[in-house]
Design an enzyme around this catalytic site. Structure first.
Site, PDB file in Angstrom:
ATOM      1  N   GLU B  66     -44.947  45.925 -29.418  1.00 21.84           N
ATOM      2  CA  GLU B  66     -45.580  44.931 -30.290  1.00 21.84           C
ATOM      3  C   GLU B  66     -46.989  44.567 -29.843  1.00 21.84           C
ATOM      4  O   GLU B  66     -47.897  44.458 -30.666  1.00 21.84           O
ATOM      5  CB  GLU B  66     -44.719  43.664 -30.396  1.00 21.84           C
ATOM      6  CG  GLU B  66     -43.457  43.820 -31.225  1.00 21.84           C
ATOM      7  CD  GLU B  66     -42.300  44.448 -30.462  1.00 21.84           C
ATOM      8  OE1 GLU B  66     -42.465  44.723 -29.244  1.00 21.84           O
ATOM      9  OE2 GLU B  66     -41.239  44.683 -31.069  1.00 21.84           O
ATOM     10  N   HIS B 135     -33.396  35.170 -31.129  1.00 20.67           N
ATOM     11  CA  HIS B 135     -33.665  35.718 -32.461  1.00 20.67           C
ATOM     12  C   HIS B 135     -33.780  34.608 -33.499  1.00 20.67           C
ATOM     13  O   HIS B 135     -33.582  34.850 -34.690  1.00 20.67           O
ATOM     14  CB  HIS B 135     -32.546  36.688 -32.864  1.00 20.67           C
ATOM     15  CG  HIS B 135     -32.641  38.018 -32.189  1.00 20.67           C
ATOM     16  ND1 HIS B 135     -32.690  38.159 -30.818  1.00 20.67           N
ATOM     17  CD2 HIS B 135     -32.709  39.279 -32.691  1.00 20.67           C
ATOM     18  CE1 HIS B 135     -32.760  39.446 -30.520  1.00 20.67           C
ATOM     19  NE2 HIS B 135     -32.783  40.141 -31.635  1.00 20.67           N
TER      20      HIS B 135
END
Ligand SMILES: Cc1ncc(C[n+]2csc(CCOP(=O)(O)OP(=O)(O)O)c2C)c(N)n1
Ligand SMILES: [Mg+2]
Lengths: 347, 334
Positions: B66, B135
């Site tokens: 990322e 998450h």
């Protein structure tokens, strides 16, 4: 205990160049000599200006590493891209930013290349394709692959030179970028300036392998090292790689073996270095090596001395101009945070 | 909210895809890059079919890096392209915060305006369901804090499409927040092309008794709470759409009319967007306020996994109803 890798000695760094030079080479290296001289003296003046209180903050000098900057730049063409870290005053100048703008930037002047908003570590020029001057170790490396992505996307044949330090090679995002450069064939020439230290930490204490370039090979990126103290070696080796890159469009990592004469920044006396190490590398001083080579092929000592005097005068003028320039206006601090969005004033 | 008559009911997923496809057809410099966006059609199928239409040059599967590919987007944008970078979810986008904060948000300013970064970083944000704390995060309070970024949150198919098209055309780095839980939500979207301006909020429902500000999933929650409260209470519901720069004028005008404000947000309240809105409103509307600015938000916790624990952590319709009643002193007046 940390495992220590062996460090390359100055003897292992030294490359051999032929005694002979063609007439074109002589002409070329006279220019390179003058440029390296300018870089050395520029940084010395910057250091003095700092101690005189003309500016503050972090200031990292490139003294000792001039051959890398001058040699690599001479192997490029104007439209190629360069991006670097914070030890990049002279790389910015080599890429074509006027030295007075680089100095004025450090002094916080309106005429600075970033209008006083970047500073010593953050030089930029869109026009000269110098994409910064980046203060976060390793942070510029993913940007470099983005620039190369654009080159491929538009089917151009420029290349990107991305300078990074030896200690930056342990940053995760550098390794991510190497991998992406390999899988997408992005034309980035990564130049790792191995000056043996990340701040006060000897590279052998933080990196288990002796040859940093071998790490790139693990990612499928072709790589080699080179004598970064001899500008003729740097120029020749880089030019050959650049030529190959324009054809095969693949990334390459070149480990330039060099040495930082001064401390990490101007406030670091560099007391942590083993005795004699600096002197050992000064034996390979890039200016002296090239000077000796030029004298050996018959260049007159007076001619080289004339360069010394000319650079001195040139720099005196530059510093005067930077001194005399207006401070960057406070009224502009809200400019350029964002490209204007309707209904939201810059302030 | 008025939607032109010629409209079709589509999902947020479809609205986002339409926005990207229309813009990519218009401008060859736009490309989409992220994990699983091409051959897998997107982790949440937002980019379904895009590889087929645009090819592997413009719809690019990235390795799980990322920080690296956010930086690639920044460099490509500086060099003249207009990247759309998909974060599989913003939880993973946190890996890229160095690139976003230290580079995307800074290069324009530090270069004295020489470079621009026309980049969209988009992906789902906030809590989905039973995914546990790593998450289930909200990044808008972190990134709205950073000068040099635009932060946009999606709430409906209509604003998803109009805002994404505007974000792609904007010359700034735009953090674009979606939600796994909302991709399937449907709503009317005009057939004709439209853009929604960045930096402008929208009055979703006009009212007179109190102003309620909410975005993302919380907008739906507020609309449900309004149904529960029924005709007794006239709420003015505002969707700010862009969180940075915030449409403070719209909020001020509304509070000057209703004299009461509730912010409902999915993140914990501490140092979050609601805190900023409350501060700005008390600075500008102190004499107009008939009650303290109220906030409903998540508890200050890593979001727990189990269904009942997760529900106990997040804002609920009941909490919003109670907060509105309190804001209007409804129970004390009775
Ligand atoms: C991400 C990050 N961590 C730490 C620092 C502080 N820092 C600045 S330079 C430096 C050493 C880097 O050494 P190297 O990459 O070898 O480059 P050199 O200074 O030798 O040119 C450190 C630790 C930083 N600027 N960024
Ligand atoms: Mg170093």
């Amino acid at each position: 205990m940390t495992k220590k890798s062996a460090k390359l000695s100055a003897k292992e760094v030294k490359s051999k160049q032929t005694a002979k030079m063609t007439a074109t080479e002589v002409k070329r290296y006279l220019k390179v000599y003058r440029q390296m001289l300018f870089f050395r003296r520029f940084e010395e003046r910057v250091h003095i200006a700092y101690t005189q209180g003309k500016f503050s903050g972090f200031c990292h000098l490139h003294i000792g590493q001039e051959a890398v900057c001058a040699g690599v730049q001479a192997a490029l063409r104007d439209s190629d891209y360069v991006i670097s870290a914070y030890r990049s005053h002279t790389q910015a100048i080599a890429k074509g930013i006027p030295a007075v703008q680089v100095m004025a930037e450090m002094f916080g002047k309106a005429t600075g290349c970033c209008r006083g908003k970047g500073g010593s570590m953050h030089m930029f020029s869109a026009e000269r394709r110098f994409f910064g001057g980046h203060g976060i170790v390793g942070g510029q490396v993913p940007l470099a692959i983005g620039m190369a992505f654009k080159i491929n996307y538009r089917q151009e044949d420029d290349i990107v030179v991305c300078y990074l330090g030896d200690a930056a090679i342990n940053q995760g995002q550098v390794l991510e970028a190497l991998n992406m450069a390999a899988i997408w064939d992005l034309p980035v020439l990564f130049i790792v300036e191995n000056n043996r230290y990340g701040m006060g930490t000897d590279i052998k204490r933080t990196t288990a392998i002796k040859h940093i370039y071998q790490r790139a090979q693990g990612f499928g990126v072709a790589a080699a090292d080179m004598d970064g103290m001899n500008v003729r070696t740097v120029l020749k080796q880089t030019a050959a790689i650049v030529k190959r890159m324009r054809q095969d469009k693949k990334p390459y990592l070149l480990e330039a073996l060099t040495y930082r004469y001064r401390g990490h920044s101007v406030s670091d006396p560099a007391n942590y270095r083993p005795e004699g190490e600096l002197q050992e590398f000064q034996q390979l001083d890039p200016l002296i090596q090239l000077r000796d080579d030029l004298l050996a092929v018959g260049v007159e000592a007076e001619q080289l001395q004339a360069d010394v005097d000319a650079v001195k005068t040139e720099l005196r003028v530059i510093e005067k101009q930077a001194d005399a320039a207006e401070l960057a206006p406070v009224a502009a601090i809200y400019e350029d945070v964002l490209v204007a969005i309707d209904g939201h004033e810059e302030h | 909210m008025t939607v032109p008559t010629q409209a079709t009911k589509i999902s947020i997923r479809e609205a986002l895809r339409q926005a990207m496809c229309e813009e990519m057809r218009r401008d060859a410099d736009i490309f989409l890059l992220g994990e699983e966006v091409a051959e897998y059609d997107g982790a949440y199928k937002v980019s379904k079919g895009m590889l087929k239409e645009f090819g592997a040059r413009r719809v690019v599967d990235a390795p799980i890096s990322e920080a690296g590919f956010a930086g690639l987007g920044i460099g490509a944008a500086m060099a003249g392209l207009r990247p759309i970078i998909e974060m599989m979810t913003w939880n993973f986008g946190i890996q890229a915060f160095d690139q976003i904060i230290n580079h995307a948000a800074k290069v324009r300013y530090m270069s004295g305006g020489q470079f621009k970064v026309p980049l969209v970083l988009r992906g789902p944000n906030g809590v989905a369901h039973m995914l546990g704390a790593t998450h289930s995060q909200y990044i808008e309070p972190f990134l709205a804090h950073v000068p040099g970024l635009v932060v946009v949150a999606v709430s409906t198919p209509y604003d998803a499409k109009g805002l994404l098209k505007a974000a792609i055309r904007d010359d700034n780095p735009v953090i674009f927040l979606e939600s796994e839980f909302m991709y399937g939500d449907t709503g009317e979207v005009p057939d004709a092309e439209y853009l929604l301006p960045l930096g402008k909020g929208m009055v979703v429902r006009e009212g007179t008794d109190a102003t309620v500000v909410a975005w993302g999933k919380m907008l739906k929650l507020v609309l449900r709470a309004a149904d529960v409260l029924g005709d007794d209470v006239s709420l003015e519901i505002i969707n700010p759409m862009t969180l940075q720069p915030l449409d403070t004028q719209l909020l001020v005008a509304s509070v000057n009319k209703t004299h009461r404000l509730l912010v409902v947000e999915e993140a914990p309240a501490f140092a979050a967007i609601g805190a900023e809105i409350a501060a700005q409103i008390q600075e500008r509307c102190f004499d107009e306020l008939d009650a303290p600015v109220a906030r409903v938000s998540a508890k200050h916790l890593p979001v727990p996994y189990a269904d009942h624990l997760e529900r106990a952590t997040l804002p609920s319709v009941e909490e919003v109803v109670a907060a509105v009643r309190q804001l209007l002193y409804m129970d004390t007046q009775a």
